[in-house]
Motif scaffolding. Structure first.
Motif, PDB file in Angstrom:
ATOM      1  N   ALA A 251     -43.979   8.290   3.750  1.00  0.00           N
ATOM      2  CA  ALA A 251     -43.459   9.469   4.557  1.00  0.00           C
ATOM      3  C   ALA A 251     -43.566  10.746   3.935  1.00  0.00           C
ATOM      4  CB  ALA A 251     -41.727   9.182   4.595  1.00  0.00           C
ATOM      5  N   GLY A 252     -43.365  10.821   2.632  1.00  0.00           N
ATOM      6  CA  GLY A 252     -43.831  12.241   1.802  1.00  0.00           C
ATOM      7  C   GLY A 252     -45.132  12.679   2.195  1.00  0.00           C
ATOM      8  N   THR A 253     -46.129  11.494   2.246  1.00  0.00           N
ATOM      9  CA  THR A 253     -47.624  11.886   2.672  1.00  0.00           C
ATOM     10  C   THR A 253     -47.798  12.337   4.000  1.00  0.00           C
ATOM     11  OG1 THR A 253     -48.564  10.240   1.127  1.00  0.00           O
ATOM     12  CG2 THR A 253     -50.052  10.871   2.753  1.00  0.00           C
ATOM     13  N   LEU A 254     -47.141  11.866   4.906  1.00  0.00           N
ATOM     14  CA  LEU A 254     -47.164  11.908   6.501  1.00  0.00           C
ATOM     15  C   LEU A 254     -46.489  13.501   6.587  1.00  0.00           C
ATOM     16  CD1 LEU A 254     -46.066   8.783   8.265  1.00  0.00           C
ATOM     17  CD2 LEU A 254     -48.204   9.861   8.053  1.00  0.00           C
ATOM     18  N   ALA A 255     -45.441  13.710   5.740  1.00  0.00           N
ATOM     19  CA  ALA A 255     -44.735  15.277   5.939  1.00  0.00           C
ATOM     20  C   ALA A 255     -45.371  16.091   5.051  1.00  0.00           C
ATOM     21  CB  ALA A 255     -43.387  15.029   5.100  1.00  0.00           C
TER      22      ALA A 255
ATOM     23  N   LEU B 291     -45.736  16.522   1.806  1.00  0.00           N
ATOM     24  CA  LEU B 291     -45.074  17.004   0.511  1.00  0.00           C
ATOM     25  C   LEU B 291     -46.138  17.000  -0.647  1.00  0.00           C
ATOM     26  CD1 LEU B 291     -41.565  14.982   0.622  1.00  0.00           C
ATOM     27  CD2 LEU B 291     -42.151  17.396   1.439  1.00  0.00           C
ATOM     28  N   ALA B 292     -45.991  17.681  -1.493  1.00  0.00           N
ATOM     29  CA  ALA B 292     -46.723  17.612  -2.843  1.00  0.00           C
ATOM     30  C   ALA B 292     -46.266  16.276  -3.434  1.00  0.00           C
ATOM     31  CB  ALA B 292     -46.376  18.938  -3.575  1.00  0.00           C
ATOM     32  N   PRO B 293     -47.311  15.571  -4.120  1.00  0.00           N
ATOM     33  CA  PRO B 293     -46.771  14.244  -4.954  1.00  0.00           C
ATOM     34  C   PRO B 293     -45.847  14.419  -5.832  1.00  0.00           C
ATOM     35  CG  PRO B 293     -49.300  14.786  -4.936  1.00  0.00           C
ATOM     36  CD  PRO B 293     -48.658  16.033  -4.452  1.00  0.00           C
ATOM     37  N   ASP B 294     -45.774  15.559  -6.397  1.00  0.00           N
ATOM     38  CA  ASP B 294     -44.585  15.745  -7.160  1.00  0.00           C
ATOM     39  C   ASP B 294     -43.308  16.403  -6.662  1.00  0.00           C
ATOM     40  OD1 ASP B 294     -45.386  18.362  -7.195  1.00  0.00           O
ATOM     41  OD2 ASP B 294     -45.867  18.543  -9.068  1.00  0.00           O
ATOM     42  N   ASP B 295     -43.034  16.620  -5.676  1.00  0.00           N
ATOM     43  CA  ASP B 295     -41.907  17.068  -4.730  1.00  0.00           C
ATOM     44  C   ASP B 295     -40.807  16.073  -4.822  1.00  0.00           C
ATOM     45  OD1 ASP B 295     -39.996  18.204  -3.330  1.00  0.00           O
ATOM     46  OD2 ASP B 295     -41.428  18.906  -1.906  1.00  0.00           O
ATOM     47  N   VAL B 296     -39.926  16.063  -6.106  1.00  0.00           N
ATOM     48  CA  VAL B 296     -38.752  15.289  -6.185  1.00  0.00           C
ATOM     49  C   VAL B 296     -37.777  15.226  -5.166  1.00  0.00           C
ATOM     50  CG1 VAL B 296     -37.089  14.353  -7.867  1.00  0.00           C
ATOM     51  CG2 VAL B 296     -39.165  15.181  -8.646  1.00  0.00           C
ATOM     52  N   ALA B 297     -37.183  16.546  -5.118  1.00  0.00           N
ATOM     53  CA  ALA B 297     -36.393  16.740  -4.048  1.00  0.00           C
ATOM     54  C   ALA B 297     -36.711  16.576  -2.723  1.00  0.00           C
ATOM     55  CB  ALA B 297     -35.782  18.421  -4.154  1.00  0.00           C
ATOM     56  N   GLY B 298     -38.031  16.699  -2.157  1.00  0.00           N
ATOM     57  CA  GLY B 298     -38.408  16.729  -0.936  1.00  0.00           C
ATOM     58  C   GLY B 298     -38.316  15.060  -0.728  1.00  0.00           C
ATOM     59  N   HIS B 299     -39.077  14.275  -1.578  1.00  0.00           N
ATOM     60  CA  HIS B 299     -38.935  12.926  -1.487  1.00  0.00           C
ATOM     61  C   HIS B 299     -37.626  12.365  -1.527  1.00  0.00           C
ATOM     62  CE1 HIS B 299     -43.333  13.134  -2.533  1.00  0.00           C
ATOM     63  NE2 HIS B 299     -43.484  12.083  -1.861  1.00  0.00           N
TER      64      HIS B 299
ATOM     65  N   ARG C 156     -34.896  13.566  -0.362  1.00  0.00           N
ATOM     66  CA  ARG C 156     -34.313  14.024   0.966  1.00  0.00           C
ATOM     67  C   ARG C 156     -34.958  12.994   2.095  1.00  0.00           C
ATOM     68  NH1 ARG C 156     -35.496  19.076   0.513  1.00  0.00           N
ATOM     69  NH2 ARG C 156     -37.303  18.981   1.726  1.00  0.00           N
ATOM     70  N   LEU C 157     -36.113  12.787   1.893  1.00  0.00           N
ATOM     71  CA  LEU C 157     -36.952  11.704   2.993  1.00  0.00           C
ATOM     72  C   LEU C 157     -36.084  10.359   2.798  1.00  0.00           C
ATOM     73  CD1 LEU C 157     -40.731  12.758   3.069  1.00  0.00           C
ATOM     74  CD2 LEU C 157     -38.824  13.040   4.856  1.00  0.00           C
TER      75      LEU C 157
ATOM     76  N   VAL D 213     -34.444   9.675  -6.161  1.00  0.00           N
ATOM     77  CA  VAL D 213     -34.974   8.651  -4.937  1.00  0.00           C
ATOM     78  C   VAL D 213     -34.026   7.377  -5.227  1.00  0.00           C
ATOM     79  CG1 VAL D 213     -37.012   7.630  -4.151  1.00  0.00           C
ATOM     80  CG2 VAL D 213     -37.286   9.588  -4.777  1.00  0.00           C
ATOM     81  N   ARG D 214     -34.006   6.986  -6.317  1.00  0.00           N
ATOM     82  CA  ARG D 214     -33.457   5.562  -6.564  1.00  0.00           C
ATOM     83  C   ARG D 214     -31.882   5.863  -5.901  1.00  0.00           C
ATOM     84  NH1 ARG D 214     -36.930   2.439  -8.915  1.00  0.00           N
ATOM     85  NH2 ARG D 214     -35.576   0.843  -8.801  1.00  0.00           N
ATOM     86  N   ALA D 215     -31.190   6.767  -6.416  1.00  0.00           N
ATOM     87  CA  ALA D 215     -30.024   7.089  -5.875  1.00  0.00           C
ATOM     88  C   ALA D 215     -29.695   7.334  -4.393  1.00  0.00           C
ATOM     89  CB  ALA D 215     -29.373   8.494  -6.600  1.00  0.00           C
ATOM     90  N   ALA D 216     -30.837   7.859  -3.843  1.00  0.00           N
ATOM     91  CA  ALA D 216     -30.784   8.001  -2.394  1.00  0.00           C
ATOM     92  C   ALA D 216     -30.871   6.798  -1.547  1.00  0.00           C
ATOM     93  CB  ALA D 216     -31.816   9.143  -1.841  1.00  0.00           C
ATOM     94  N   LEU D 217     -31.638   5.858  -2.162  1.00  0.00           N
ATOM     95  CA  LEU D 217     -31.850   4.472  -1.588  1.00  0.00           C
ATOM     96  C   LEU D 217     -30.785   3.386  -1.857  1.00  0.00           C
ATOM     97  CD1 LEU D 217     -35.714   3.902  -2.061  1.00  0.00           C
ATOM     98  CD2 LEU D 217     -34.383   4.694  -0.030  1.00  0.00           C
ATOM     99  N   LEU D 218     -29.701   3.619  -2.861  1.00  0.00           N
ATOM    100  CA  LEU D 218     -28.930   2.713  -3.156  1.00  0.00           C
ATOM    101  C   LEU D 218     -28.103   2.051  -2.117  1.00  0.00           C
ATOM    102  CD1 LEU D 218     -28.473   1.449  -5.874  1.00  0.00           C
ATOM    103  CD2 LEU D 218     -26.678   3.148  -6.413  1.00  0.00           C
ATOM    104  N   ASP D 219     -27.290   3.386  -1.452  1.00  0.00           N
ATOM    105  CA  ASP D 219     -26.251   2.869  -0.435  1.00  0.00           C
ATOM    106  C   ASP D 219     -27.173   1.978   0.722  1.00  0.00           C
ATOM    107  OD1 ASP D 219     -24.185   3.608  -1.852  1.00  0.00           O
ATOM    108  OD2 ASP D 219     -23.952   5.489  -0.383  1.00  0.00           O
ATOM    109  N   ARG D 220     -28.175   2.494   1.079  1.00  0.00           N
ATOM    110  CA  ARG D 220     -29.202   1.630   2.115  1.00  0.00           C
ATOM    111  C   ARG D 220     -29.302   0.232   1.642  1.00  0.00           C
ATOM    112  NH1 ARG D 220     -33.266   4.193   5.854  1.00  0.00           N
ATOM    113  NH2 ARG D 220     -33.139   6.065   4.953  1.00  0.00           N
TER     114      ARG D 220
END
Ligand code: C5P
Length: 227
Positions: A44-48, A50-58, A60-61, A109-116
């Motif tokens: 999703a980061g590549t499609l959007a 995003l820079a490969p090191d954009d932690v906040a952007g990834h 958010r995705l 990123v790990r935290a953002a995926l936890l509840d999912r």
């Protein structure tokens, strides 16, 4: 926890995916392919753009992306939709695995995926495949398996899987890529690849996926998870 969970963790090519699908199909339980979620975030980061090191952007995705796992009638291979678009083939390559391993090292990123991930634990039960299922995501799971195989055998299995779809793949290059991914997954500071203290460690080097599934099933029966 809303339903019993069996966790299957281990390095790439140990057979987790095949074994988890067999178990889920045989028991009628849900399946969580958590590696696919990390592959999806990188993709999703590549499609959007995003820079490969954009932690906040990834991150958010990871929180916002819409993901659908659509199982086929045999339950043997699922189709994966990202924001309504089929991305199954793009997620399979070793490049997608390396991208997943990059974003998987970021706590946000790990935290953002936890509840999912925890949301997959629905009745009658869940088979959860990944690296940190038993240590972080489902620490109270009643049955935890850590599945390994020799590095040579793991590279061979991944090679056989990938060469059906990609004739350009080479066993030597794949062995190096897998070794690098495992090194990164095992040494990262957040949720590293390690067996949970209460995991059963199974070496599948000389076993078929069906034999491994039988053994895990027997452990589950011993714990009254399955009839
Ligand atoms: O299992 P799969 O090869 O699809 O996983 C891709 C990558 O995603 C792994 O190499 C690992 O870096 C990451 N991952 C993870 N935690 C999980 C599942 C996968 O960090 N639970």
């Amino acid at each position: 926890m809303t339903a019993p969970v069996v966790t299957i963790d281990g390095p790439s090519g140990a057979g987790k995916g095949t074994v988890s699908r067999l178990l889920a199909h045989r028991s009628g339980w849900h399946l969580l392919d958590s590696g696919a979620l990390y592959r999806l975030v990188a993709h999703a980061g590549t499609l959007a753009g995003l820079a490969p090191d954009d932690v906040a952007g990834h991150a958010r995705l990871a929180a916002q992306m819409t993901v659908v796992f659509a199982a086929d009638p045999q339950g043997l291979e699922e189709r994966i939709l990202l924001d309504g678009r089929e991305v199954s083939a793009a997620l399979r390559s070793e490049g997608a695995g390396a991208g997943a391993s990059r974003v998987a090292g970021w706590p946000a990123v790990r935290a953002a995926l936890l509840d999912r991930q925890r949301g997959f634990a629905q009745p009658p039960g869940l088979v959860a495949d990944g690296r940190d299922m038993g240590t972080v995501v489902f620490p109270h799971a009643p049955l935890k398996i850590f599945l390994t195989a020799s590095p040579v055998e793991r590279a061979r299995r991944r090679y056989n899987q990938l060469k059906e779809k990609d004739s350009g793949v080479s066993l030597a290059a794949l062995s190096l890529e897998i070794a690098e991914r495992d090194r990164r997954d095992s040494t990262r500071s957040v949720a590293p690849l390690v067996p949970a203290a209460d995991a059963i460690v199974l070496d599948s080097t000389a076993m078929s996926a069906a034999e491994v599934a039988d053994e895990i099933f027997a452990h589950g029966r011993g714990r009254a998870l399955w009839p």
